[in-house]
Design a protein around this motif. Structure first.
Motif, PDB file in Angstrom:
ATOM      1  N   ASP A 135      53.765  26.834 -28.879  1.00  0.00           N
ATOM      2  CA  ASP A 135      52.781  27.227 -29.883  1.00  0.00           C
ATOM      3  C   ASP A 135      52.477  28.722 -29.859  1.00  0.00           C
ATOM      4  O   ASP A 135      52.022  29.281 -30.838  1.00  0.00           O
ATOM      5  CB  ASP A 135      51.497  26.420 -29.701  1.00  0.00           C
ATOM      6  N   SER A 136      52.760  29.388 -28.734  1.00  0.00           N
ATOM      7  CA  SER A 136      52.531  30.833 -28.633  1.00  0.00           C
ATOM      8  C   SER A 136      53.781  31.635 -28.992  1.00  0.00           C
ATOM      9  O   SER A 136      53.780  32.862 -28.903  1.00  0.00           O
ATOM     10  CB  SER A 136      52.048  31.192 -27.233  1.00  0.00           C
ATOM     11  N   GLY A 137      54.863  30.954 -29.388  1.00  0.00           N
ATOM     12  CA  GLY A 137      56.071  31.629 -29.815  1.00  0.00           C
ATOM     13  C   GLY A 137      57.104  31.855 -28.720  1.00  0.00           C
ATOM     14  O   GLY A 137      58.171  32.395 -28.976  1.00  0.00           O
ATOM     15  N   ASP A 138      56.803  31.453 -27.492  1.00  0.00           N
ATOM     16  CA  ASP A 138      57.750  31.596 -26.388  1.00  0.00           C
ATOM     17  C   ASP A 138      58.802  30.495 -26.449  1.00  0.00           C
ATOM     18  O   ASP A 138      58.547  29.406 -26.966  1.00  0.00           O
ATOM     19  CB  ASP A 138      57.029  31.515 -25.040  1.00  0.00           C
ATOM     20  N   VAL A 139      59.980  30.782 -25.893  1.00  0.00           N
ATOM     21  CA  VAL A 139      61.043  29.785 -25.827  1.00  0.00           C
ATOM     22  C   VAL A 139      60.871  28.995 -24.531  1.00  0.00           C
ATOM     23  O   VAL A 139      60.693  29.565 -23.455  1.00  0.00           O
ATOM     24  CB  VAL A 139      62.429  30.450 -25.880  1.00  0.00           C
ATOM     25  N   LEU A 140      60.898  27.689 -24.645  1.00  0.00           N
ATOM     26  CA  LEU A 140      60.773  26.781 -23.509  1.00  0.00           C
ATOM     27  C   LEU A 140      62.082  26.002 -23.406  1.00  0.00           C
ATOM     28  O   LEU A 140      62.545  25.428 -24.384  1.00  0.00           O
ATOM     29  CB  LEU A 140      59.612  25.809 -23.744  1.00  0.00           C
ATOM     30  N   SER A 141      62.662  26.001 -22.201  1.00  0.00           N
ATOM     31  CA  SER A 141      63.869  25.211 -21.992  1.00  0.00           C
ATOM     32  C   SER A 141      63.806  24.568 -20.619  1.00  0.00           C
ATOM     33  O   SER A 141      63.094  25.052 -19.724  1.00  0.00           O
ATOM     34  CB  SER A 141      65.123  26.083 -22.098  1.00  0.00           C
ATOM     35  N   LEU A 142      64.557  23.495 -20.457  1.00  0.00           N
ATOM     36  CA  LEU A 142      64.619  22.830 -19.161  1.00  0.00           C
ATOM     37  C   LEU A 142      65.205  23.782 -18.130  1.00  0.00           C
ATOM     38  O   LEU A 142      64.698  23.886 -17.009  1.00  0.00           O
ATOM     39  CB  LEU A 142      65.451  21.546 -19.251  1.00  0.00           C
ATOM     40  N   ALA A 143      66.238  24.508 -18.496  1.00  0.00           N
ATOM     41  CA  ALA A 143      66.900  25.430 -17.561  1.00  0.00           C
ATOM     42  C   ALA A 143      65.922  26.483 -17.035  1.00  0.00           C
ATOM     43  O   ALA A 143      65.960  26.837 -15.856  1.00  0.00           O
ATOM     44  CB  ALA A 143      68.091  26.095 -18.241  1.00  0.00           C
ATOM     45  N   ALA A 144      65.046  26.985 -17.897  1.00  0.00           N
ATOM     46  CA  ALA A 144      64.088  28.017 -17.488  1.00  0.00           C
ATOM     47  C   ALA A 144      63.019  27.472 -16.540  1.00  0.00           C
ATOM     48  O   ALA A 144      62.339  28.254 -15.871  1.00  0.00           O
ATOM     49  CB  ALA A 144      63.432  28.640 -18.716  1.00  0.00           C
ATOM     50  N   CYS A 145      62.884  26.170 -16.475  1.00  0.00           N
ATOM     51  CA  CYS A 145      61.862  25.547 -15.617  1.00  0.00           C
ATOM     52  C   CYS A 145      62.403  25.126 -14.255  1.00  0.00           C
ATOM     53  O   CYS A 145      61.640  24.652 -13.410  1.00  0.00           O
ATOM     54  CB  CYS A 145      61.252  24.339 -16.331  1.00  0.00           C
ATOM     55  N   ARG A 146      63.700  25.277 -14.026  1.00  0.00           N
ATOM     56  CA  ARG A 146      64.287  24.887 -12.738  1.00  0.00           C
ATOM     57  C   ARG A 146      63.604  25.625 -11.601  1.00  0.00           C
ATOM     58  O   ARG A 146      63.210  26.781 -11.737  1.00  0.00           O
ATOM     59  CB  ARG A 146      65.786  25.187 -12.708  1.00  0.00           C
ATOM     60  N   GLY A 147      63.463  24.961 -10.477  1.00  0.00           N
ATOM     61  CA  GLY A 147      62.802  25.547  -9.322  1.00  0.00           C
ATOM     62  C   GLY A 147      61.319  25.248  -9.275  1.00  0.00           C
ATOM     63  O   GLY A 147      60.644  25.558  -8.302  1.00  0.00           O
ATOM     64  N   ARG A 148      60.822  24.644 -10.329  1.00  0.00           N
ATOM     65  CA  ARG A 148      59.415  24.250 -10.413  1.00  0.00           C
ATOM     66  C   ARG A 148      59.368  22.856 -11.029  1.00  0.00           C
ATOM     67  O   ARG A 148      60.207  22.513 -11.855  1.00  0.00           O
ATOM     68  CB  ARG A 148      58.685  25.246 -11.313  1.00  0.00           C
ATOM     69  N   LYS A 149      58.397  22.057 -10.621  1.00  0.00           N
ATOM     70  CA  LYS A 149      58.252  20.734 -11.227  1.00  0.00           C
ATOM     71  C   LYS A 149      57.706  20.897 -12.646  1.00  0.00           C
ATOM     72  O   LYS A 149      57.023  21.868 -12.956  1.00  0.00           O
ATOM     73  CB  LYS A 149      57.322  19.869 -10.378  1.00  0.00           C
ATOM     74  N   LEU A 150      58.004  19.916 -13.478  1.00  0.00           N
ATOM     75  CA  LEU A 150      57.628  19.979 -14.883  1.00  0.00           C
ATOM     76  C   LEU A 150      57.100  18.626 -15.336  1.00  0.00           C
ATOM     77  O   LEU A 150      57.732  17.605 -15.103  1.00  0.00           O
ATOM     78  CB  LEU A 150      58.859  20.364 -15.720  1.00  0.00           C
ATOM     79  N   VAL A 151      55.943  18.650 -15.970  1.00  0.00           N
ATOM     80  CA  VAL A 151      55.384  17.462 -16.611  1.00  0.00           C
ATOM     81  C   VAL A 151      55.521  17.657 -18.108  1.00  0.00           C
ATOM     82  O   VAL A 151      55.027  18.641 -18.667  1.00  0.00           O
ATOM     83  CB  VAL A 151      53.891  17.259 -16.257  1.00  0.00           C
ATOM     84  N   LEU A 152      56.230  16.739 -18.745  1.00  0.00           N
ATOM     85  CA  LEU A 152      56.306  16.701 -20.199  1.00  0.00           C
ATOM     86  C   LEU A 152      55.499  15.497 -20.641  1.00  0.00           C
ATOM     87  O   LEU A 152      55.852  14.366 -20.317  1.00  0.00           O
ATOM     88  CB  LEU A 152      57.757  16.555 -20.661  1.00  0.00           C
ATOM     89  N   TYR A 153      54.398  15.749 -21.317  1.00  0.00           N
ATOM     90  CA  TYR A 153      53.668  14.601 -21.846  1.00  0.00           C
ATOM     91  C   TYR A 153      53.822  14.598 -23.358  1.00  0.00           C
ATOM     92  O   TYR A 153      53.594  15.577 -24.034  1.00  0.00           O
ATOM     93  CB  TYR A 153      52.220  14.557 -21.347  1.00  0.00           C
ATOM     94  N   PHE A 154      54.346  13.496 -23.840  1.00  0.00           N
ATOM     95  CA  PHE A 154      54.650  13.317 -25.250  1.00  0.00           C
ATOM     96  C   PHE A 154      53.493  12.584 -25.915  1.00  0.00           C
ATOM     97  O   PHE A 154      53.062  11.544 -25.427  1.00  0.00           O
ATOM     98  CB  PHE A 154      55.941  12.511 -25.412  1.00  0.00           C
ATOM     99  N   TYR A 155      53.021  13.141 -27.019  1.00  0.00           N
ATOM    100  CA  TYR A 155      51.875  12.535 -27.707  1.00  0.00           C
ATOM    101  C   TYR A 155      52.119  12.540 -29.217  1.00  0.00           C
ATOM    102  O   TYR A 155      52.874  13.367 -29.725  1.00  0.00           O
ATOM    103  CB  TYR A 155      50.576  13.258 -27.346  1.00  0.00           C
ATOM    104  N   PRO A 156      51.473  11.618 -29.947  1.00  0.00           N
ATOM    105  CA  PRO A 156      51.775  11.448 -31.371  1.00  0.00           C
ATOM    106  C   PRO A 156      51.359  12.587 -32.300  1.00  0.00           C
ATOM    107  O   PRO A 156      52.126  13.011 -33.143  1.00  0.00           O
ATOM    108  CB  PRO A 156      51.039  10.163 -31.752  1.00  0.00           C
ATOM    109  N   LYS A 157      50.109  13.089 -32.181  1.00  0.00           N
ATOM    110  CA  LYS A 157      49.643  14.063 -33.179  1.00  0.00           C
ATOM    111  C   LYS A 157      48.454  14.853 -32.652  1.00  0.00           C
ATOM    112  O   LYS A 157      47.453  14.273 -32.232  1.00  0.00           O
ATOM    113  CB  LYS A 157      49.256  13.352 -34.472  1.00  0.00           C
ATOM    114  N   ALA A 158      48.578  16.168 -32.705  1.00  0.00           N
ATOM    115  CA  ALA A 158      47.492  17.049 -32.280  1.00  0.00           C
ATOM    116  C   ALA A 158      46.255  16.808 -33.134  1.00  0.00           C
ATOM    117  O   ALA A 158      46.351  16.615 -34.345  1.00  0.00           O
ATOM    118  CB  ALA A 158      47.921  18.506 -32.400  1.00  0.00           C
TER     119      ALA A 158
END
Length: 155
Positions: free
Chosen positions: A18-41
């Motif tokens: 939402d802030s315009g940054d690129v998010l990828s799984l590869a960029a998150c390696r080395g740190r744990k990641l929580v992806l929470y999927f939700y229907p509608k803001a």
């Protein structure tokens, strides 16, 4: 819908936050990641869930775990939701549903006899190596963020 499994490599993705940054799984390696999927803001359940994860952000940070909320909403709607709710973690939208489908959370739903396509509220914890450590399907919001934090701390 695709199915993901604990122990498998998490499906790769690249989204814009939402802030315009690129998010990828590869960029998150080395740190744990929580992806929470939700229907509608902006809906009641999604707002409560966002506040619960936000309340625990410092604890997730201490556990070296990044939290990202994912929905099919456009980035502009996510930015408005984040600002209005005072959220301090990233939100990302997948309007094409490619990532949502890869994680098996986009599919047919039913409400009051009406069938439609949407997101099944699900959370995925990914370890430092990009493997799926835990999956919470069909999430009930109450107490969920605390449970996810405990799993991240134990990982």
């Amino acid at each position: 819908m695709n199915e993901i499994a604990v122990g498998a490599h998490a499906p790769d993705f690249t989204l814009t936050t939402d802030s315009g940054d690129v998010l990828s799984l590869a960029a998150c390696r080395g740190r744990k990641l929580v992806l929470y999927f939700y229907p509608k803001a902006g809906t009641s359940g999604c707002t409560v869930e966002a506040h619960d994860f936000n309340r625990l952000k410092a604890d997730f940070d201490a556990a070296e775990t990044r939290v990202v909320g994912i929905s099919p909403d456009p980035d502009k709607a996510l930015a408005k939701f984040r600002l209005k709710q005072g959220l301090t973690f990233d939100l990302a939208g997948d309007e094409t549903h490619a990532m949502l489908e890869a994680y098996g959370v986009w599919g047919e739903k039913s409400m009051y006899g009406h069938k439609y396509m949407g997101v099944e509220r699900t959370t995925v914890l990914i370890d430092r190596d990009g493997k799926i450590a835990r999956i919470w399907p069909k999430v009930k919001v109450a107490g969920h963020a605390d449970e996810v934090l405990a799993a991240a701390q134990a990982l």
